[in-house]
Design an enzyme around this catalytic site. Structure first.
Site, mmCIF file in Angstrom:
data_model
loop_
_atom_site.group_PDB
_atom_site.id
_atom_site.type_symbol
_atom_site.label_atom_id
_atom_site.label_comp_id
_atom_site.label_asym_id
_atom_site.label_seq_id
_atom_site.Cartn_x
_atom_site.Cartn_y
_atom_site.Cartn_z
ATOM 1 N N THR A 127 0.842 -1.197 0.000
ATOM 2 C CA THR A 127 0.000 0.000 0.000
ATOM 3 C C THR A 127 0.871 1.239 0.000
ATOM 4 O O THR A 127 1.903 1.285 0.676
ATOM 5 C CB THR A 127 -0.964 0.034 1.202
ATOM 6 O OG1 THR A 127 -1.681 1.274 1.165
ATOM 7 C CG2 THR A 127 -0.271 -0.097 2.543
ATOM 8 N N GLU A 163 -4.704 -2.900 4.642
ATOM 9 C CA GLU A 163 -4.261 -3.499 5.906
ATOM 10 C C GLU A 163 -5.359 -4.330 6.565
ATOM 11 O O GLU A 163 -5.137 -4.977 7.579
ATOM 12 C CB GLU A 163 -3.831 -2.389 6.885
ATOM 13 C CG GLU A 163 -2.533 -1.696 6.519
ATOM 14 C CD GLU A 163 -2.719 -0.476 5.630
ATOM 15 O OE1 GLU A 163 -3.749 -0.402 4.921
ATOM 16 O OE2 GLU A 163 -1.838 0.397 5.637
ATOM 17 N N LYS A 194 -6.220 10.430 -2.334
ATOM 18 C CA LYS A 194 -6.761 9.284 -3.048
ATOM 19 C C LYS A 194 -7.514 9.748 -4.281
ATOM 20 O O LYS A 194 -8.543 10.406 -4.183
ATOM 21 C CB LYS A 194 -7.683 8.478 -2.130
ATOM 22 C CG LYS A 194 -7.748 7.040 -2.582
ATOM 23 C CD LYS A 194 -8.322 6.147 -1.537
ATOM 24 C CE LYS A 194 -7.968 4.719 -1.834
ATOM 25 N NZ LYS A 194 -8.788 3.773 -1.101
ATOM 26 N N TRP A 237 -3.705 5.713 -4.507
ATOM 27 C CA TRP A 237 -3.005 6.651 -3.628
ATOM 28 C C TRP A 237 -1.976 7.508 -4.351
ATOM 29 O O TRP A 237 -1.284 7.034 -5.248
ATOM 30 C CB TRP A 237 -2.279 5.899 -2.522
ATOM 31 C CG TRP A 237 -3.193 5.262 -1.524
ATOM 32 C CD1 TRP A 237 -3.342 3.936 -1.300
ATOM 33 C CD2 TRP A 237 -4.075 5.927 -0.612
ATOM 34 N NE1 TRP A 237 -4.261 3.727 -0.302
ATOM 35 C CE2 TRP A 237 -4.726 4.925 0.133
ATOM 36 C CE3 TRP A 237 -4.378 7.273 -0.356
ATOM 37 C CZ2 TRP A 237 -5.663 5.223 1.119
ATOM 38 C CZ3 TRP A 237 -5.319 7.559 0.628
ATOM 39 C CH2 TRP A 237 -5.947 6.542 1.343
HETATM 40 P P1 ADP Z 1 -9.400 0.305 -0.415
HETATM 41 O O1 ADP Z 1 -9.224 1.279 -1.539
HETATM 42 O O2 ADP Z 1 -9.636 -1.080 -0.878
HETATM 43 O O3 ADP Z 1 -10.405 0.754 0.582
HETATM 44 P P2 ADP Z 1 -6.800 1.248 0.503
HETATM 45 O O4 ADP Z 1 -5.883 0.668 1.511
HETATM 46 O O5 ADP Z 1 -6.234 1.582 -0.824
HETATM 47 O O6 ADP Z 1 -7.987 0.205 0.370
HETATM 48 O O7 ADP Z 1 -7.470 2.542 1.070
HETATM 49 C C1 ADP Z 1 -8.034 2.594 2.360
HETATM 50 C C2 ADP Z 1 -8.439 4.024 2.683
HETATM 51 O O8 ADP Z 1 -9.321 4.501 1.664
HETATM 52 C C3 ADP Z 1 -9.200 4.171 3.956
HETATM 53 O O9 ADP Z 1 -8.346 4.244 5.094
HETATM 54 C C4 ADP Z 1 -9.956 5.472 3.710
HETATM 55 O O10 ADP Z 1 -9.115 6.608 3.910
HETATM 56 C C5 ADP Z 1 -10.279 5.395 2.240
HETATM 57 N N1 ADP Z 1 -11.612 4.787 2.045
HETATM 58 C C6 ADP Z 1 -11.907 3.508 1.747
HETATM 59 N N2 ADP Z 1 -13.248 3.334 1.631
HETATM 60 C C7 ADP Z 1 -13.812 4.529 1.875
HETATM 61 C C8 ADP Z 1 -15.152 5.011 1.937
HETATM 62 N N3 ADP Z 1 -16.196 4.233 1.690
HETATM 63 N N4 ADP Z 1 -15.347 6.308 2.245
HETATM 64 C C9 ADP Z 1 -14.304 7.139 2.481
HETATM 65 N N5 ADP Z 1 -13.022 6.754 2.434
HETATM 66 C C10 ADP Z 1 -12.771 5.476 2.144
#
Ligand code: ADP
Length: 547
Positions: A186, A331, A444, A449
């Protein structure tokens, strides 16, 4: 006294064994890089996964050796999911959207022994292969007659030729369920990318939980299209939950535009889809002007970034599709919460329901969560108090691969260890969590990221830049886009376009900021740290050019 039940390790191989035995003729449909559709069944996946396992044995790969992929969502990738992990090796799914330098860094850090890549990534692999010092075998995911000559990649093999040459007789080895099964890096943290190393146990438990009715709610009657990439947290675990439930899987390959996704949803009678908001935005933009409707789609999981209210509304009101807002992290394997109403909410007026559905949702059994204040004390579940969101559970990281970044966990008064998510949230009395902010310094964009530190480091390498701060600003398609706020050195000159040009070649194209804002000073805290919250506040009226 111990219970007297059979003690069978929870292994990923048991999922594919189950799918073969009980859902053998269940279909797997994949759009390939070549553009055509490939069809076969769970029985075929299982057979080819065993051939992959035999092939890896033949190469003498040791238990826990890493096999990497640079691949889209498709059947060959699925075979590797089960063949690599099932035989005791670790599947390392690499994000092909990263900068080539970062891909090589990750492959070296993971010490990948084998790298399997999609034919469309050949130029990328040609650019990085000499830098991947641990990779001994290069495999292109293609038929024998599609393997190009003179690629410059030593010993390059065709995946199909390699697999077809193996016996399908193979008995999956039995081993400790805590053994590593797959890994995903990540960039959603500061510093170098960090590897989340999943285990067989964490993956199987997560697959069970994901299939529950108030989570993904998958069944043998579903036709499921994961748009979320298999290189992004195992496509949110869908391949494993699909094997466990025997649903049909439909893979979009590289074609993620609205038209291609719509055609596949319709042609394959998809009932269930999953992806980030950006993908659904493209889909709705394709459908609306043409007056298109869904014939079979019933539910869609939207996560990875906050789901805009208009999107939930459009799916519900215009298309009769239920949106399941989800939150999770690499994570966390990744599922943490999903938003579905409780019984007592069913009689509420639509607007009240909508307020709930916009939240990130309720914890899944297996994920314990809480919010804490700046001093670490627990905050109430009252839907008002916002604090740092902490989680713990059997599919949440205890540490990163090779201990990178040190101990990530914080301990409470009872000595229990929690993983700080870097998200700031409220939790209401019914347990619905809502993200209100982010404490981690990352951006994001379209579900991927961008490290603000990397963007700032490039800017300050320019001779005219004294200080730079990268922040995310709203974008209707990508959710967030980075801009860089710059203080020039006294007497020095640099323009917007020159600085943006300076980024070319230094980071992936899509990570280059959309704009430069020149300021006299960036607000600093007592320790000299840039105060991004204050900066964001100062720029609250800023709009990206052209929006
Ligand atoms: P994923 O994209 O599969 O959720 P990542 O590790 O790339 O996994 O990103 C995780 C982060 O993305 C979270 O800690 C949060 O900041 C943001 N995130 C994930 N889902 C949401 C959501 N539904 N609403 C807002 N932020 C989100």
């Amino acid at each position: 006294m111990l219970g007297l039940m059979q003690n069978q390790p929870l292994l990923i191989s048991s999922l594919i064994d189950f799918a073969e035995r009980h859902h053998g003729d269940g279909e797997i449909v994949s759009r390939r890089v070549e553009g055509d559709l490939h069809r076969y069944t769970w029985r075929d996946v299982a057979r080819r996964a065993r051939q992959v396992a035999n092939g890896l044995d033949g190469w003498g790969l040791a238990f826990s050796d890493r096999v990497a992929t640079l691949a889209w969502n498709g059947y060959r990738h699925l075979e590797l999911y089960f063949g690599v992990s099932g035989s005791g090796r670790v599947l390392h799914t690499i994000n092909p959207r990263l900068h080539p330098e970062q891909i090589a860094w990750i492959a070296n850090h993971a010490e990948d022994q084998v790298l399997c890549f999609e034919s469309s990534f050949l130029p990328l692999v040609q650019a990085v292969h000499a830098k991947c010092s641990t990779v001994k075998r290069w495999v292109m995911l293609c038929a024998a007659d599609k393997l190009p000559a003179d690629t410059g990649i030593p010993g390059l093999l065709s995946y199909d030729a390699w697999v077809d040459a193996q016996s399908a007789d193979y008995t999956w080895p039995q081993f400790d369920e805590n053994s590593a099964s797959s890994m995903c890096y990540t960039s959603g943290t500061t510093g170098n990318p960090k590897g989340a190393l999943y285990s067989h146990r964490s993956t199987v438990l997560h697959a069970y939980a994901a299939a529950l009715p108030d989570v993904m709610g998958l069944s043998a009657r579903d036709s499921v299209l994961p748009v979320v990439p298999m290189f992004h947290v195992n496509a949110w675990g869908i391949p494993y939950s699909a094997a466990l439930t025997g649903c049909k899987l439909v893979f979009p390959g590289p074609a993620l535009d609205g038209k291609s996704v719509y055609e596949l949803l319709e042609a394959e009678k998809v009932t269930y889809a999953a992806g980030v908001p950006t993908v659904w935005q493209m889909l709705l933009q394709h459908m609306k002007p043409a007056g298109l409707k869904f014939s079979t789609l019933k539910r869609t999981v939207i996560g990875g970034s906050a789901c805009p209210p208009a999107m939930i509304d459009a799916f519900r009101e215009d298309y009769g599709v239920e949106v399941l807002h989800a939150w999770g992290m690499t994570e966390m394997s990744p599922l943490g919460t999903l938003c579905t109403l409780k019984n007592k909410h069913l009689a509420l007026p639509k607007e009240e329901q909508m307020k709930i559905l916009l939240k990130q949702g309720r914890a899944i059994y297996g994920v314990d969560m809480k919010i804490v204040g700046a001093d670490g004390t627990d905050l109430p579940f009252d839907g008002k108090a916002a604090g740092d969101l902490l989680v713990r559970g059997p599919w949440i990281v205890a540490e990163y691969f090779k201990g990178e970044g040190g101990d990530p966990l914080v301990r409470d008064a009872q000595g229990r260890a929690w993983f700080p998510t870097g998200d700031v949230a409220t939790i209401d009395a019914d347990g619905f969590m809502q993200i209100t902010d982010r404490s981690k310094d990352v951006i994001k964009s379209g579900g991927e990221w961008i490290s603000s530190i990397d963007i700032e480091n490039i800017a300050v390498a320019h001779p005219a830049v004294a200080m730079a701060a990268c922040i995310g600003v709203f974008h209707p398609k990508w959710d967030e886009r980075p801009i860089v706020v710059v203080v020039k050195k006294p007497g020095a000159e640099v323009g917007r376009d020159e600085l943006l040009k300076f980024y070319e070649g230094k980071t992936a194209k899509w990570q280059i900021p959309d704009d430069v804002v020149f300021v006299d000073a960036i607000p600093l805290g007592a320790t000299g740290k840039m105060l991004k919250t204050r900066l964001r506040e100062q720029l609250k009226d800023y709009r990206l050019p052209g929006l």
